[in-house]
Design an enzyme around this catalytic site. Structure first.
Site, PDB file in Angstrom:
ATOM      1  N   SER A 153      11.124  -9.390 -43.820  1.00 62.36           N
ATOM      2  CA  SER A 153      10.706  -8.981 -42.478  1.00 62.36           C
ATOM      3  C   SER A 153      10.513  -7.478 -42.452  1.00 62.36           C
ATOM      4  O   SER A 153      11.189  -6.736 -43.171  1.00 62.36           O
ATOM      5  CB  SER A 153      11.765  -9.364 -41.445  1.00 62.36           C
ATOM      6  OG  SER A 153      11.490  -8.788 -40.180  1.00 62.36           O
ATOM      7  N   TYR A 167      20.386 -10.273 -38.958  1.00 58.40           N
ATOM      8  CA  TYR A 167      19.058 -10.690 -39.426  1.00 58.40           C
ATOM      9  C   TYR A 167      18.364  -9.539 -40.162  1.00 58.40           C
ATOM     10  O   TYR A 167      17.846  -9.719 -41.266  1.00 58.40           O
ATOM     11  CB  TYR A 167      18.211 -11.144 -38.240  1.00 58.40           C
ATOM     12  CG  TYR A 167      16.784 -11.479 -38.594  1.00 58.40           C
ATOM     13  CD1 TYR A 167      16.461 -12.735 -39.109  1.00 58.40           C
ATOM     14  CD2 TYR A 167      15.753 -10.562 -38.404  1.00 58.40           C
ATOM     15  CE1 TYR A 167      15.145 -13.056 -39.437  1.00 58.40           C
ATOM     16  CE2 TYR A 167      14.448 -10.878 -38.726  1.00 58.40           C
ATOM     17  CZ  TYR A 167      14.147 -12.121 -39.247  1.00 58.40           C
ATOM     18  OH  TYR A 167      12.846 -12.430 -39.575  1.00 58.40           O
TER      19      TYR A 167
END
Length: 273
Positions: A153, A167
């Protein structure tokens, strides 16, 4: 040079974890359209079966097969490896897409959110790759290596917590894992690369992308002024998994509309105007 072979995947078999929704679904369609047989695995068997049916109705040269697969535990990973082995003798492409997130404000972020997220996004990804490695190596060659594509990401690249602390850290770990395995597996003719997406429409981002107005607002904050599209993911997958990507390993591909190069304002801007 055969242009079609640069991106074509006829005769290849791929596994996409978390393949029923979001980025996994986008990638799966691209792989099927390029001629691959795509195994779709997620925790929801019905969703995978439905997506496989949709993809098979496209009339593309590839096909999709959906079944249950859970990378959230060692037992689940072992069961997934056994399922893949029962369905194919060859595995040319592994897309480690399955992942989870957790959001809470700083000061309220729970301790258990670290173990849960890191277990799936990092430990699960590593263990599945490790256990499928014999199949990947057996399907590889110097001229046409097997491919592993991890989903990281842009939040693992840039200083963006946005309440998703575990995350973001897990995706930074995914990027580093990609570089380490890219180095270690090159001699086995297996490439390992990662995508680092920005905002795409998915179940994970539904809170901010659920309608066109919200997507437009999110896109306004992206340098290229839009959220990601299905073809952005599919195009990257075909590049990395086709012949054209056979000489690339350890790369983190920023599919983020330029968020990866965002910085603060020019420090001299006010003085010069």
């Amino acid at each position: 040079m055969d242009i079609n072979s640069l991106f074509g995947l006829e005769g290849k078999t791929a596994l996409v974890t978390g393949g029923a929704t979001g980025i996994g679904r986008m990638a799966a369609e691209g792989l099927v359209r390029a001629g691959a047989t795509v195994l779709l695995a997620s925790r929801k068997e019905g969703a995978c079966a439905a997506v496989a049916e949709e993809l098979n109705a496209l009339g593309a040269s590839g096909k999709a097969i959906g079944f249950v697969g859970d990378v959230g535990s060692e037992a689940g990973i072992d069961a997934l490896v056994a399922e893949v082995s029962s369905r194919t003798d060859s595995l040319h492409i592994l897309m480690n897409n399955a992942g989870i997130t957790w959001g809470a404000p700083l000061g309220q972020f729970p301790h258990h959110a670290w173990e849960k997220v890191m277990n799936v996004n990092v430990a699960g990804m590593f263990d599945l790759t490790q256990k499928l490695l014999p199949m990947l190596v057996a399907s590889s060659s110097a001229d046409d290596p097997a491919r592993v594509v991890n989903v990281g990401s842009v939040m693992g690249e840039r200083e963006m917590g946005d309440g998703a602390y575990s995350y973001s850290m897990s995706k930074a770990a995914v990027h580093h894992m990609t570089r380490i395995l890219g180095k270690e597996l090159a001699g086995h003719h297996v490439t390992v690369n990662a995508l680092a997406p920005g905002p795409f429409v998915s179940r994970m981002t539904a809170f901010a992308t659920h309608d066109e107005d919200m997507r437009s607002k999110v896109g306004d904050d992206v340098p290229l002024k839009r959220v990601g599209r299905d073809e952005d993911i599919a195009g990257c997958m075909l590049f990395l998994c086709g012949q054209g990507g056979s000489y690339i390993t350890g790369a983190i591909i920023p599919v983020s509309g330029g968020i990866n190069v965002m910085s603060g304002p020019n420090i001299f801007e006010q003085a010069l105007h």
